[in-house]
Design a protein around this motif. Structure first.
Motif, short mmCIF file in Angstrom:
data_model
loop_
_atom_site.label_atom_id
_atom_site.label_comp_id
_atom_site.label_asym_id
_atom_site.label_seq_id
_atom_site.Cartn_x
_atom_site.Cartn_y
_atom_site.Cartn_z
N GLU A 129 0.85 -1.19 0.00
CA GLU A 129 0.00 0.00 0.00
C GLU A 129 0.88 1.24 0.00
O GLU A 129 1.86 1.32 0.75
CB GLU A 129 -0.88 0.00 1.25
N ALA A 130 0.54 2.21 -0.83
CA ALA A 130 1.20 3.51 -0.83
C ALA A 130 0.22 4.50 -0.20
O ALA A 130 -0.98 4.43 -0.45
CB ALA A 130 1.56 3.94 -2.24
N TYR A 131 0.74 5.40 0.61
CA TYR A 131 -0.12 6.37 1.30
C TYR A 131 0.71 7.58 1.71
O TYR A 131 1.93 7.51 1.83
CB TYR A 131 -0.77 5.72 2.53
N PRO A 132 0.06 8.74 1.93
CA PRO A 132 0.79 9.91 2.40
C PRO A 132 1.03 9.83 3.91
O PRO A 132 0.14 9.42 4.66
CB PRO A 132 -0.13 11.08 2.04
N ALA A 133 2.20 10.22 4.34
CA ALA A 133 2.52 10.21 5.77
C ALA A 133 1.67 11.26 6.49
O ALA A 133 1.43 12.34 5.95
CB ALA A 133 3.99 10.51 5.99
N PRO A 134 1.22 10.93 7.72
CA PRO A 134 0.49 11.93 8.49
C PRO A 134 1.37 13.17 8.72
O PRO A 134 2.58 13.06 8.83
CB PRO A 134 0.21 11.22 9.82
N HIS A 135 0.78 14.29 8.75
CA HIS A 135 1.41 15.58 9.03
C HIS A 135 2.27 16.10 7.88
O HIS A 135 2.15 17.25 7.51
CB HIS A 135 2.24 15.56 10.32
N THR A 136 3.17 15.26 7.29
CA THR A 136 4.07 15.76 6.25
C THR A 136 3.57 15.50 4.84
O THR A 136 3.95 16.20 3.92
CB THR A 136 5.47 15.10 6.38
N GLY A 137 2.77 14.46 4.67
CA GLY A 137 2.29 14.11 3.34
C GLY A 137 3.32 13.39 2.48
O GLY A 137 3.09 13.13 1.31
N SER A 138 4.48 13.08 3.06
CA SER A 138 5.52 12.37 2.31
C SER A 138 4.98 11.03 1.80
O SER A 138 4.22 10.37 2.50
CB SER A 138 6.75 12.11 3.19
N PRO A 139 5.41 10.62 0.61
CA PRO A 139 4.92 9.34 0.07
C PRO A 139 5.52 8.16 0.83
O PRO A 139 6.73 7.96 0.83
CB PRO A 139 5.38 9.37 -1.39
N MET A 140 4.65 7.37 1.45
CA MET A 140 5.09 6.21 2.23
C MET A 140 4.65 4.93 1.52
O MET A 140 3.74 4.95 0.69
CB MET A 140 4.47 6.25 3.63
N PHE A 141 5.31 3.84 1.89
CA PHE A 141 5.01 2.54 1.29
C PHE A 141 5.04 1.49 2.39
O PHE A 141 5.98 1.45 3.18
CB PHE A 141 6.07 2.22 0.22
N ALA A 142 4.00 0.67 2.45
CA ALA A 142 3.93 -0.39 3.45
C ALA A 142 3.79 -1.74 2.74
O ALA A 142 3.09 -1.85 1.73
CB ALA A 142 2.74 -0.18 4.38
N VAL A 143 4.47 -2.74 3.28
CA VAL A 143 4.42 -4.08 2.74
C VAL A 143 4.09 -5.05 3.87
O VAL A 143 4.70 -4.96 4.95
CB VAL A 143 5.79 -4.50 2.13
N HIS A 144 3.15 -5.95 3.62
CA HIS A 144 2.87 -7.04 4.55
C HIS A 144 3.11 -8.34 3.79
O HIS A 144 2.54 -8.53 2.71
CB HIS A 144 1.43 -7.00 5.07
N ILE A 145 3.96 -9.19 4.34
CA ILE A 145 4.31 -10.45 3.69
C ILE A 145 4.12 -11.57 4.70
O ILE A 145 4.50 -11.43 5.87
CB ILE A 145 5.78 -10.46 3.20
N THR A 146 3.57 -12.68 4.26
CA THR A 146 3.58 -13.89 5.06
C THR A 146 4.53 -14.85 4.37
O THR A 146 4.41 -15.10 3.17
CB THR A 146 2.18 -14.53 5.15
N VAL A 147 5.52 -15.31 5.12
CA VAL A 147 6.51 -16.24 4.58
C VAL A 147 6.43 -17.56 5.33
O VAL A 147 5.96 -17.62 6.47
CB VAL A 147 7.95 -15.67 4.68
N GLY A 148 6.90 -18.62 4.69
CA GLY A 148 6.98 -19.92 5.32
C GLY A 148 8.44 -20.24 5.59
O GLY A 148 9.20 -20.50 4.67
N VAL A 149 8.83 -20.20 6.86
CA VAL A 149 10.21 -20.46 7.25
C VAL A 149 10.36 -21.95 7.56
O VAL A 149 9.62 -22.47 8.41
CB VAL A 149 10.61 -19.61 8.48
N PRO A 150 11.27 -22.64 6.87
CA PRO A 150 11.48 -24.05 7.20
C PRO A 150 11.75 -24.24 8.68
O PRO A 150 12.51 -23.48 9.29
CB PRO A 150 12.69 -24.44 6.35
N ALA A 151 11.10 -25.27 9.26
CA ALA A 151 11.18 -25.49 10.72
C ALA A 151 12.61 -25.64 11.21
O ALA A 151 12.92 -25.27 12.34
CB ALA A 151 10.35 -26.70 11.10
#
Length: 180
Positions: A129-151
């Protein structure tokens, strides 16, 4: 008792977004006697995108497959489908959630995917997701990943390497066990 082996059909749908697309497409699946086992849907810009894993008996799935071209046409959707099977059980792995936030710039997703690929870790899900930062409006980017880590992997070593990698790229990150 013998259990009938279910076949699977993956359907990808995309097109101009409008109200009722999910209802009409899922009605086709239900009317064919099939079941939606997994799905993801999103609206990106003005475009609707959906991917579904459909299960059912061979006859029901074949009937649905035959209906897809006319359903896509009537709904104004590009529909692509492919026969598949349920994912075979892999060696034991532990799901971890990865969260990354940074000033937006090209290459963030690629660099994260590169890290996990080099370390032999599969990306199971990824959302950005890309979104403007609160207060400054700077362009921010968030990533959510689910990974499978070998046991058998050392999570401490993985976490240390991942955090150092993200620090070098000026990414604010965390990696924690996924909670069901």
């Amino acid at each position: 008792m013998n259990q009938i082996k279910k076949e699977c059909l993956v359907i990808n749908a995309s097109g101009e977004d409008r109200v009722g697309l999910v209802e009409k497409l899922t009605q086709q699946v239900t009317a064919a006697g099939c079941n939606i086992e997994q799905s993801r849907m999103s609206v990106l810009g003005g475009q609707f995108a959906l991917i579904m894993l459909i299960t059912g008996g061979q006859e029901a799935l074949s009937a649905l497959e035959k209906q897809l071209p006319s359903a896509g046409e009537s709904l104004g959707l590009s529909l692509i489908h492919k026969w598949t099977h349920k994912k075979a059980a892999r060696d034991a792995f532990i799901p971890y959630n990865v969260e990354v936030v940074a000033l937006d710039h090209p290459g963030i997703v690629h660099k994260l995917a590169q890290f996990f690929s080099i370390n032999g870790i599969n990306i199971e899900e990824l959302e950005t997701e890309a979104y403007p930062a609160p207060h400054t409006g700077s362009p921010m980017f968030a990533v959510h990943i689910t990974v499978g880590v070998p046991a058998g992997d050392s999570i401490a070593r993985l976490r240390e390497g991942f955090m150092a990698y993200c620090d070098d790229l000026n990414l604010d990150a965390s990696i924690e066990p996924a909670r069901s």
